[in-house]
Structure formats: C-alpha cells, structure tokens
Design a protein around this motif. Structure first.
Motif: not given
Length: 425
Positions: A412-422
């Motif tokens: 129910g929430v928009p997908d966010l761009p993935l961020v680098d895990p660090t």
C-alpha cells in the motif's frame, strides 16, 4: 516475534467512510483529520505487520551458550545437596543460571538427555525405566566449579552412588524472553523458567500495548513518509527517504513534523554531497523544535527570526510542498520538550547519528520500513559480511533513554528507488 495486524476493530473506536468505489472503509480515529493526510485516511490501506526490534542483549543471547555441571541425587537428599551448593556458592561461586530449574525429575529432561543418561550406566537405566526416587540437579556453570570439589561434596550426600554422576551439558546463558522461547530451550537444553518479563529489553506487555496504540494508523504515517521521500527525490535535493513525527494522546494521533532527505541540496552554491546533517530524521526533528521556538517567541511578543547563515549545514528550512504545509501548522503540544514521547515513522532505518538524535530528543516510539543492516543504528541484528552486531540504540542499558521500535512490513505504499546498502540514512 512479529505482531500480526488483523482487520478487526472495535466499532466505537472507528469511523465509517466510503471510498471512491462505494466500499465501506473502517479506519481507526487515531489519525486525527489533517488536510495533509485526509486522502490517506480515506484509503483502505493494508495494515501490514509490526515487528518489534530485538535489543543487543537479546541478539547476544541467541548466540551465547554456556556449559553447566549437572548431577543426580536421591530425591530425599535433594534439599541437603542444594544447601551444600549454596554454602559453596558463598565462597564466590554464585548461581549464574537462575532461569534454569535447579531440580528436574528424570521424566522432565529433554528427550536427548534421557536417551543419553539411560544408556550410560545400569543405574541410569534403572532410574529412567521405573518410578524414580532420584532427581537431577543443575550445579552451575562449569567454569565456576572444580570437578574434584563437586565429587567431594556429593560424597557427603546420603544415598549417592559410589561413583557419583557428574556431567557437563550446554545451556543458554541468558534468561528466555518469551514462553515460546522457554519451551524451546526446555526441549533443547534443560527445563527452563519464563518469569513473564524480559530482562534483556522492553517487557513483552510494553510492546503489546505499544503495538495496539499504533497499529491502526501506522500505515497512514508510513505512506506519508513515502510521499515526502518521493518529493525529495523528484526535487533533486536528496535521496528517496522521508520521516514523519506524530504526537499521540487520548484524542488520537496528530501530525507534528515531516521532512524529506536533503543531503544533496546546494544552498547559494555552497554545500557538499551526502551531507549527514541533512538526513530526513534530523530535518524533521529540527522543524518540530522550530515550531516550539516559534510559539515561545510569539508568547514573548518577539519576532521569529532565523540566523543569517551563508550556508546552513542542517538545511532545516522547509523546501518541499509537504514540508511547508506541515511547518505552517502549529505544534499541538506547545509545552512539550522537543520530541518527548512523540513517534517517528521513517522510510528507512535511521543511521547511528540520527538514532542518537532520536534518543536525545526523547522520542517514545520509532517505526521504519527498510532495514539498513550495514548502517542502521536502531537494530541490533548481526551485520552482514562479518560486520559484527548492530548497536541496537533504541534500548541499551548504558544509555539514559530508551524507546520502543518496530520494523514495518506491508503493502500500500509506493515503491522507492533502491539505495546502496552502505548508505547512511
């Protein structure tokens, strides 16, 4: 352990709305009306799952197994032997395993121990195949006792075997934090006692009540955090990360502050990439503080003036439309101390710096969506690639403040761009 959020609500605590499809929607009246969230309140948002965070001690206990001496004595001599053990403990060997049952009947031992002890000696077979007049006793951690001393002690007990039984078994070092965990340890190690508390973190009742308090409207605040996060990304001032701060009282939950990430914002041509002081959590808290200052200056009939800075590292001036709209609204509790008892909802787990700021501002609860195992500061989970354990800053004994914290999973929430895990959030 995850706390499942179902679709059942008590009728008096809810209001009936109709969405665009004419379908009845039941929403907790916990999220008070506000033009910033009214469209979210009208949506039938999935409730999701709230997963309480484990403290550093709880994570530590999952990996820490000690070893303990066990023995057996005639049931009629058990009290005498335990008394002798206590006398021995006065010499410095105190019982470090109070969560384990001191005495256990042969029938109550874990299955693997029964099998082992039945096949060790003829006496063991007799004890475990008939109505037993013997009882097993946990002595204590093996490192705290001398085998020679224990054998001498057993020789003083009436009815003990000519060659006293003395063995070492693995045992959990810490106390169980739930009835389920106690049952598991009773089957795997030794009969274990659960005392309906959590010596390693928040009492289970605290988490249960906290979950009940926030479960109905948490999806609204999470959705709002995602909304301001996307605005920050689209505006080019930061990553797609957002934070929302809420105040809750007997009337319901009210929006206090919100902010998107602004780590890339260049003010008057000045600035630097990945500014850690412009993370969304820090900006949201600063805007809450500014509301309080604004009220105090208004009461004192003083103008609200911001300092003239060629470059403001914190970037706590509202820049996004949502930030501006929220900032214009007054703080619902103008007499409070910064964020005392308030609730934080964020798209990502705050980094160590932001987590410490959350503690210093005296937040009461924190909920985040995306766990940041390499850089997050609230969680105590093991970091990948040999990075050690997380700090678990939401609840540490050596700090003078603690709060309840959850990871939220749901749709129910928009997908966010993935961020680098660090990435630090």
């Amino acid at each position: 352990m995850a706390v499942e959020i179902d679709d059942f609500f008590d009728e008096p605590a809810n209001e009936k709305l109709e969405n665009s499809n004419g379908k009845d929607v039941r929403l907790g009246r916990l999220a008070l009306p506000n033009p910033i969230i009214d469209d979210l309140r009208d949506q039938n948002l999935p409730l999701g799952v709230l997963i309480p965070l484990k403290t550093d001690q709880e994570v530590y206990q999952d990996h820490y197994i000690s070893h303990a001496y066990i023995t057996r004595v005639p049931t009629k001599s058990a009290n005498n032997f335990v008394t002798l053990l206590r006398d021995l403990s006065n010499a410095g060997n105190a019982n470090t395993l109070p969560h384990l049952r001191r005495c256990a009947k042969p029938a109550d031992l874990p299955a693997h121990l029964k099998t082992q002890l039945m096949n060790d000696t003829p006496t063991g077979r007799q004890i475990h195949t008939s109505k037993s007049t013997w009882i097993y006793v946990v002595v204590g951690e093996s490192k705290d006792f001398s085998r020679v001393e224990l054998l001498e002690l057993l020789s003083e007990v009436e009815g003990v075997e000519k060659e006293p039984f003395l063995s070492i078994i693995p045992v959990p070092m810490m106390a169980p934090t739930s009835q389920i965990q106690a049952a598991m340890w009773s089957a795997q190690f030794w009969p274990t006692v659960y005392r309906k508390n959590n010596p390693l973190g928040p009492h289970p009742g605290m988490f249960a009540r906290g979950t009940e308090d926030i479960k109905n409207d948490a999806p609204i605040w999470i959705a709002l955090a995602h909304r301001v996060a996307l605005q920050a990304k689209e505006a080019g001032i930061g990553e797609a990360m957002g934070a929302v701060i809420v105040q809750r009282n007997e009337k319901g939950a009210e929006l206090v502050g919100l902010a998107g990430d602004a780590r890339h914002y260049q003010q008057n041509g000045f600035g630097f990439e990945n500014n850690p002081m412009s993370h969304c959590v820090l900006r949201a808290m600063s805007m809450v503080a500014q509301k309080l200052v604004r009220y105090e200056r208004a009461v004192a009939d003083q103008p609200m003036e911001r300092p003239i800075l060629e470059f403001d590292a914190f970037q706590d001036t509202p820049m996004l439309e949502l930030e501006k709209e929220c900032f214009e609204q007054e703080h619902p509790n103008k007499d409070g101390y910064l964020c005392h008892g308030l609730e934080l909802y964020s798209t990502h787990e705050p980094c160590v710096a932001c987590s410490m700021a959350v503690l210093h501002s005296r937040m009461g609860k924190a909920v985040f969506c995306c766990h940041m195992p390499r850089t997050g500061g609230l969680s105590a989970d093991d970091r990948p690639d040999g990075g050690g354990r997380g700090l678990g800053l939401f609840w540490r004994r050596e700090l003078n403040w603690s709060l309840l914290a959850w990871e939220w999973e749901g749709d129910g929430v928009p997908d966010l761009p993935l961020v680098d895990p660090t990435t630090h959030v």
